[in-house]
Design a protein around this motif. Structure first.
Motif, PDB file in Angstrom:
ATOM      1  N   ASP A  50       2.412  13.085  -7.832  1.00  0.00           N
ATOM      2  CA  ASP A  50       1.931  12.302  -6.689  1.00  0.00           C
ATOM      3  C   ASP A  50       1.974  10.808  -6.979  1.00  0.00           C
ATOM      4  O   ASP A  50       0.944  10.113  -6.969  1.00  0.00           O
ATOM      5  CB  ASP A  50       0.503  12.735  -6.323  1.00  0.00           C
ATOM      6  N   ALA A  51       3.175  10.287  -7.235  1.00  0.00           N
ATOM      7  CA  ALA A  51       3.329   8.863  -7.565  1.00  0.00           C
ATOM      8  C   ALA A  51       3.123   7.953  -6.368  1.00  0.00           C
ATOM      9  O   ALA A  51       2.974   6.747  -6.534  1.00  0.00           O
ATOM     10  CB  ALA A  51       4.715   8.625  -8.154  1.00  0.00           C
ATOM     11  N   GLY A  52       3.080   8.518  -5.172  1.00  0.00           N
ATOM     12  CA  GLY A  52       2.839   7.712  -3.991  1.00  0.00           C
ATOM     13  C   GLY A  52       4.124   7.207  -3.359  1.00  0.00           C
ATOM     14  O   GLY A  52       5.131   6.995  -4.034  1.00  0.00           O
ATOM     15  N   GLN A  53       4.066   7.004  -2.048  1.00  0.00           N
ATOM     16  CA  GLN A  53       5.195   6.473  -1.300  1.00  0.00           C
ATOM     17  C   GLN A  53       4.785   5.142  -0.685  1.00  0.00           C
ATOM     18  O   GLN A  53       3.719   5.019  -0.078  1.00  0.00           O
ATOM     19  CB  GLN A  53       5.607   7.442  -0.197  1.00  0.00           C
ATOM     20  N   ILE A  54       5.643   4.109  -0.845  1.00  0.00           N
ATOM     21  CA  ILE A  54       5.350   2.796  -0.287  1.00  0.00           C
ATOM     22  C   ILE A  54       5.321   2.885   1.243  1.00  0.00           C
ATOM     23  O   ILE A  54       6.216   3.475   1.856  1.00  0.00           O
ATOM     24  CB  ILE A  54       6.404   1.770  -0.739  1.00  0.00           C
ATOM     25  N   ILE A  55       4.269   2.337   1.824  1.00  0.00           N
ATOM     26  CA  ILE A  55       4.205   2.232   3.283  1.00  0.00           C
ATOM     27  C   ILE A  55       5.072   1.043   3.676  1.00  0.00           C
ATOM     28  O   ILE A  55       4.701  -0.117   3.472  1.00  0.00           O
ATOM     29  CB  ILE A  55       2.755   2.041   3.757  1.00  0.00           C
ATOM     30  N   GLU A  56       6.225   1.311   4.228  1.00  0.00           N
ATOM     31  CA  GLU A  56       7.179   0.255   4.525  1.00  0.00           C
ATOM     32  C   GLU A  56       6.793  -0.507   5.791  1.00  0.00           C
ATOM     33  O   GLU A  56       6.085   0.017   6.667  1.00  0.00           O
ATOM     34  CB  GLU A  56       8.587   0.833   4.663  1.00  0.00           C
TER      35      GLU A  56
ATOM     36  N   GLN B 115       0.844  -1.182   0.000  1.00  0.00           N
ATOM     37  CA  GLN B 115       0.000   0.000   0.000  1.00  0.00           C
ATOM     38  C   GLN B 115       0.886   1.241   0.000  1.00  0.00           C
ATOM     39  O   GLN B 115       2.066   1.191   0.373  1.00  0.00           O
ATOM     40  CB  GLN B 115      -0.927  -0.010   1.204  1.00  0.00           C
ATOM     41  N   LYS B 116       0.298   2.356  -0.432  1.00  0.00           N
ATOM     42  CA  LYS B 116       1.053   3.600  -0.555  1.00  0.00           C
ATOM     43  C   LYS B 116       0.299   4.749   0.102  1.00  0.00           C
ATOM     44  O   LYS B 116      -0.911   4.673   0.343  1.00  0.00           O
ATOM     45  CB  LYS B 116       1.300   3.934  -2.031  1.00  0.00           C
ATOM     46  N   THR B 117       1.035   5.799   0.370  1.00  0.00           N
ATOM     47  CA  THR B 117       0.419   7.053   0.808  1.00  0.00           C
ATOM     48  C   THR B 117       0.498   8.055  -0.334  1.00  0.00           C
ATOM     49  O   THR B 117       1.493   8.111  -1.066  1.00  0.00           O
ATOM     50  CB  THR B 117       1.135   7.628   2.043  1.00  0.00           C
ATOM     51  N   TYR B 118      -0.561   8.851  -0.484  1.00  0.00           N
ATOM     52  CA  TYR B 118      -0.639   9.883  -1.523  1.00  0.00           C
ATOM     53  C   TYR B 118      -0.952  11.216  -0.860  1.00  0.00           C
ATOM     54  O   TYR B 118      -1.517  11.273   0.238  1.00  0.00           O
ATOM     55  CB  TYR B 118      -1.720   9.517  -2.541  1.00  0.00           C
ATOM     56  N   ASN B 119      -0.582  12.308  -1.547  1.00  0.00           N
ATOM     57  CA  ASN B 119      -0.769  13.627  -0.926  1.00  0.00           C
ATOM     58  C   ASN B 119      -2.222  14.088  -0.929  1.00  0.00           C
ATOM     59  O   ASN B 119      -2.593  15.005  -0.195  1.00  0.00           O
ATOM     60  CB  ASN B 119       0.134  14.687  -1.575  1.00  0.00           C
ATOM     61  N   GLY B 120      -3.062  13.456  -1.782  1.00  0.00           N
ATOM     62  CA  GLY B 120      -4.486  13.782  -1.778  1.00  0.00           C
ATOM     63  C   GLY B 120      -4.833  15.123  -2.385  1.00  0.00           C
ATOM     64  O   GLY B 120      -5.998  15.550  -2.335  1.00  0.00           O
ATOM     65  N   LEU B 121      -3.865  15.816  -3.001  1.00  0.00           N
ATOM     66  CA  LEU B 121      -4.149  17.139  -3.568  1.00  0.00           C
ATOM     67  C   LEU B 121      -4.960  17.051  -4.863  1.00  0.00           C
ATOM     68  O   LEU B 121      -5.728  17.951  -5.175  1.00  0.00           O
ATOM     69  CB  LEU B 121      -2.836  17.878  -3.832  1.00  0.00           C
TER      70      LEU B 121
END
Length: 874
Positions: A271-277, A205-211
């Motif tokens: 906003d490519a997303g960051q992997i939730i490590e 899963q990833k986190t996105y900035n939601g903008l």
């Protein structure tokens, strides 16, 4: 490890794996977990894989490294292999599982593939793929050939076939409670203390900035300004002359952001997303999703593919094949030679595949030699057989047809996609077959460049080694026979290992093939990266199916920065005809919205990179399709847009811009004949051998087959269509002047003697005209074209006289465009072109460039684009 060492090992591994059955003791099965073409963890190429696994030290750390660092790419099956996936940090579920297996096996930890149908909550699936629209997610998975994709009726979950890894670890340590492996599960004595644990390194899963900053509807790419970038370089405020389309788009978005979203950056938009490590220090207790069907387990890709289609729907292994066809000119009937070679895509991500023509003794078929990683692997065309009357020449043409597996039928049916690219009239030179796709990455470029630099130091290239002849015989550079070692007055010299580049085959493959490999790797890495970047910026998702083409160089040598390469200003050609993207969809809109403009934009990126990479590597300005358009417009050409759909037909108005007129050139006088049952249309001219081309300006379904082509009329008072027609017409008139009871003697225009009454003579002349002069002296096809009694009319057509301007299109090109516009079923498809009004004038050659766009009539969807380029020579 050389190819000859490596391939037998692969084959032995496959044979061993195929011999396994479910009745084998587990210990025996574990002992037979081999390296394969995909799972590689020994040898110099895989050293970094094994070293990283050893550094991490245990199954937990290896799993978390891959889970936290590797990007998932939703293509089907195995295309990348463990080495390229490891170095590129991206791959499909199969390729990521392959890399995890390779790293575990390198540390003597047993691991295997597991596959089954999984069920994911819709929100987790959209997050995983970074696509907000669930319908686009489903479409993307199907476009890539993912099997068993099914959306629940309430749209809450999605099923799909998925692959993960299982690792065998001690059950007392199965979650990694200790860092050291005190129980070796590869040993039979310890099997009762070990369990298979499922691990999925691809799902995250990833986190996105939601903008959700979306410039798509606020901006459009200015193709007019881009095509005129060279012409307007002095006044263009955006200075687009040498910029990639993505760079131009990013500058547009940045300007827009300053007004619409001040303080925001391009990365905020993308906003490519960051992997939730995860850093649990334990192996997971279970998979992060539900498995709804039977789990099938395999030690290798080959074992999985061996049970397709009985137990598995589609093969994971993906292949590339190269077919060679050569027509050998001889003193008799031409001889056709053909051959083919195939390799797995996983084998082509770490080593180059090159081919070239080598010339044996006179009378022998040329050798077309293929090399993988510099080692000869096959001769699709061999020079062992002799052909009487044939002398090999560097200009002998052959055809290269390359094909690779695309996406499999997502329904499990037989409609599997094959990506194909064909290159004809190949002569001499060096060729690299280049494949790529969602797994292409910059590590390939770096490895190719490092190898090229190392080879540059290894090979000493000698151009003038003095007088190496020995025993009165010329030096055979290929074998070193009769080559006398040479040393000059300063002590510098050469021996048989210091051969000129064109005769030293290992050096030629290393230097020329190495340069081509760098170019292809850089092209694919940039293309994949830029397509994904444009997708993120414009809130679209495009499925990269595969990249396929040929990169080539001519056989001339120049130095570039003190390095010898066989390239010329027009010598290196990046020609990627098999660039396949399965559509593009908006990701943040409610409906399933196909984006024509994004597909078109990606193809312009691909065309631009064909010349950008050449410029970057060599400093020369190259001609790609889009660069050719820019160069032509800068040279005074105009941009034409022939199109034919239900509301527009622009081609007739564009013929004058291509040099054609609706009337016969003024110097010709129309002088038609009527001869027996024929009626040839002919013209006279003040100068013998004056000529013009003509064809119908428009065609339809009722147009005769002859009139769908073009014809060249050449005036001659004593031969060709006019001369023969006039001779026979005059002879018929002369015979008709005789009385019917008078015997007439003589011969026909073709020399057939006759004697008899008028009716007999006329019959002889008629038979000679029909059966001899028309087919043999004039040509049946040409005569039928100009026969008014068949279908020729002087109206509704266009004409162009010779000599043509040096930068004029061939008439065959113009009629091809006409045919492609008018032969479509307007209820199904329609076509348009973009092309300059003249050929592109390069520093050494003339080039024909055009962009063809095909649309589905009902939806207006852009179904395909072709960026075409043809070198017309000097």
């Amino acid at each position: 490890m050389s190819l000859r060492q490596y391939l037998p090992k692969i084959l032995r591994s496959i044979v061993i794996s195929l011999s396994l059955t479910t009745t084998l003791p587990l210990a025996e099965a574990l002992a037979q977990q081999p390296e394969t073409a995909e799972i590689v963890f020994t040898g110099s190429d895989a050293q970094t894989v094994a070293d990283k696994a050893a550094q991490l030290g245990n199954a937990v750390a290896i799993y978390e490294y891959i889970r936290n660092q590797f990007e998932f790419a939703a293509y089907h099956g195995s295309r990348s292999g463990s080495i390229n996936t490891f170095l590129g940090h991206r791959g499909s579920d199969v390729d990521i599982a392959t890399t995890l297996i390779a790293m575990l096996r390198s540390q003597n930890i047993p691991a295997r593939y597991a596959v089954g149908t999984i069920r994911l909550p819709a929100a987790q699936l959209t997050n995983w793929l970074g696509i907000g629209n669930l319908d686009v997610v489903i479409q993307t998975l199907k476009d890539q050939g993912i099997q068993s994709v099914a959306l629940a009726a309430d749209r809450s979950t999605v099923d799909l076939e998925h692959v993960w890894t299982e690792v065998l670890v001690p059950f007392t340590q199965y979650r990694g409670l200790t860092t050291s492996i005190s129980v070796d599960c590869s040993q039979a004595a310890n099997l009762s203390r070990c369990n298979w644990i499922p691990l999925d390194g691809s799902f995250k899963q990833k986190t996105y900035n939601g903008l959700n900053i979306d410039p798509y509807n606020a901006l459009s790419f200015d193709y007019t300004g881009y095509y005129n970038a060279i012409k307007d370089s002095a006044t263009d405020p955006l200075q687009r002359k040498d910029k990639n389309p993505l760079t131009i788009l990013e500058e547009q978005i940045a300007t827009w952001l300053r007004t619409s979203n001040p303080g925001k950056t391009l990365d905020d938009v993308a906003d490519a997303g960051q992997i939730i490590e995860i850093h649990d220090g334990l192996l997971p207790a279970s998979l992060p999703y539900t498995v709804t069907g039977t789990i099938r387990r395999y030690d290798s890709v080959a074992l999985h593919d061996a049970v397709v289609p009985a137990s598995e729907p589609k093969k994971w292994a993906k292949s590339l094949s190269v077919g060679i066809d050569m027509i050998i000119p001889t003193s008799g009937t031409p001889v056709t030679k053909s051959g083919q070679i195939s390799l797995l895509l996983a084998q082509l991500n770490t080593k180059r595949l090159t081919l070239t023509t080598e010339f044996p003794a006179p009378g022998n078929t040329p050798n077309v030699v293929t090399r993988w990683g510099g080692t000869e692997v096959a001769r699709p065309i061999s020079g062992n057989g002799t052909i009487p009357g044939y002398t090999p020449a560097i200009g002998d043409p052959f055809t290269i047809t390359v094909s690779m597996d695309g996406r499999p039928d997502p329904t499990g049916g037989s409609d599997d996609q094959i990506i194909t690219a064909s290159y004809s009239a190949i002569v001499g030179g060096y060729y690299l077959v280049a494949s790529g796709g969602g797994y292409s990455n910059w590590s390939q470029v770096n490895r190719a460049a490092d190898q090229l630099l190392a080879d540059n130091a290894n090979y000493k290239i000698v151009f003038n080694p003095g007088d190496p002849g020995a025993n009165g015989q010329p030096c055979d550079f290929a074998s070193g026979l009769n080559c006398t070692p040479y040393v000059d007055a300063t002590g510098n010299g050469w021996d048989a290992s210091d051969l000129p580049l064109l005769q030293n085959r290992p050096a030629l493959d290393a230097m020329t093939g190495g340069l081509l490999y760098v170019a292809a790797s850089q092209y694919y890495a940039k293309l994949r990266e830029q397509v994904e970047r444009a997708d993120h910026l414009m809130k679209t998702k495009s499925s990269i199916i595969g990249f396929l083409g040929v990169v080539s160089s001519v056989y001339d040598v120049e130095y570039i920065n003190d390095t010898a390469f066989s390239v010329l200003p027009g010598g290196l050609l990046i020609d990627i005809k098999g660039l396949t993207i399965s559509g593009s969809y908006r990701t943040h809109e409610a409906a399933l919205n196909y984006s024509n403009r994004q597909v078109e934009f990606f193809m312009h990126i691909g065309s631009s990179l064909e010349h950008e990479v050449w410029q970057e590597l060599t400093g020369y300005d190259a001609v790609s399709t889009v660069r050719g358009i820019q160069m032509a417009l800068a040279g005074g050409s105009t941009l034409l847009n022939p199109k034919k759909n239900s509301t527009e037909d622009t081609l007739p108005s564009l013929y004058p811009s291509l040099g054609f007129s609706t009337t016969v050139p003024s110097a010709y006088t129309y002088t038609p004949f009527t001869i027996f049952s024929t009626a040839p249309a002919t013209w006279t001219h003040a100068t013998q051998n004056s000529a013009f081309d003509t064809f119908l300006s428009t065609i339809n379904a009722s147009t005769s087959s002859a009139q769908k082509e073009f014809a060249t009329y050449i005036y001659s008072p004593s031969s060709r269509l006019y001369g023969w027609s006039k001779c026979v017409s005059d002879q018929v008139s002369a015979v008709n002047a005789y009385a019917s009871n008078v015997t007439i003697s003589g011969s026909t225009c073709a020399g057939t003697p006759f004697s008899g009454l008028k009716s007999t003579v006329l019959n002889i002349i008629s038979q000679d005209w029909t059966n001899n002069i028309i087919p043999n002296a004039i040509g049946q096809t040409l005569f039928d074209y100009f026969d008014r009694n068949i279908s020729f009319t002087t109206t509704g057509r266009v004409y162009r006289s010779y000599p043509l301007n040096a930068n004029a299109y061939d008439t065959s090109t113009v009629t091809k465009i006409r045919n492609n516009l008018y032969r479509q079923d307007p209820t199904q498809f329609w076509v348009e072109y973009l092309l300059p009004s003249t050929l592109v004038t390069g520093p050494n050659n003339y080039f024909e460039v055009s962009i063809r766009k095909d649309y589905l009539a009902a939806s207006g969807r852009l179904s395909s684009l072709a960026f075409e380029i043809l070198n017309h020579g000097h």
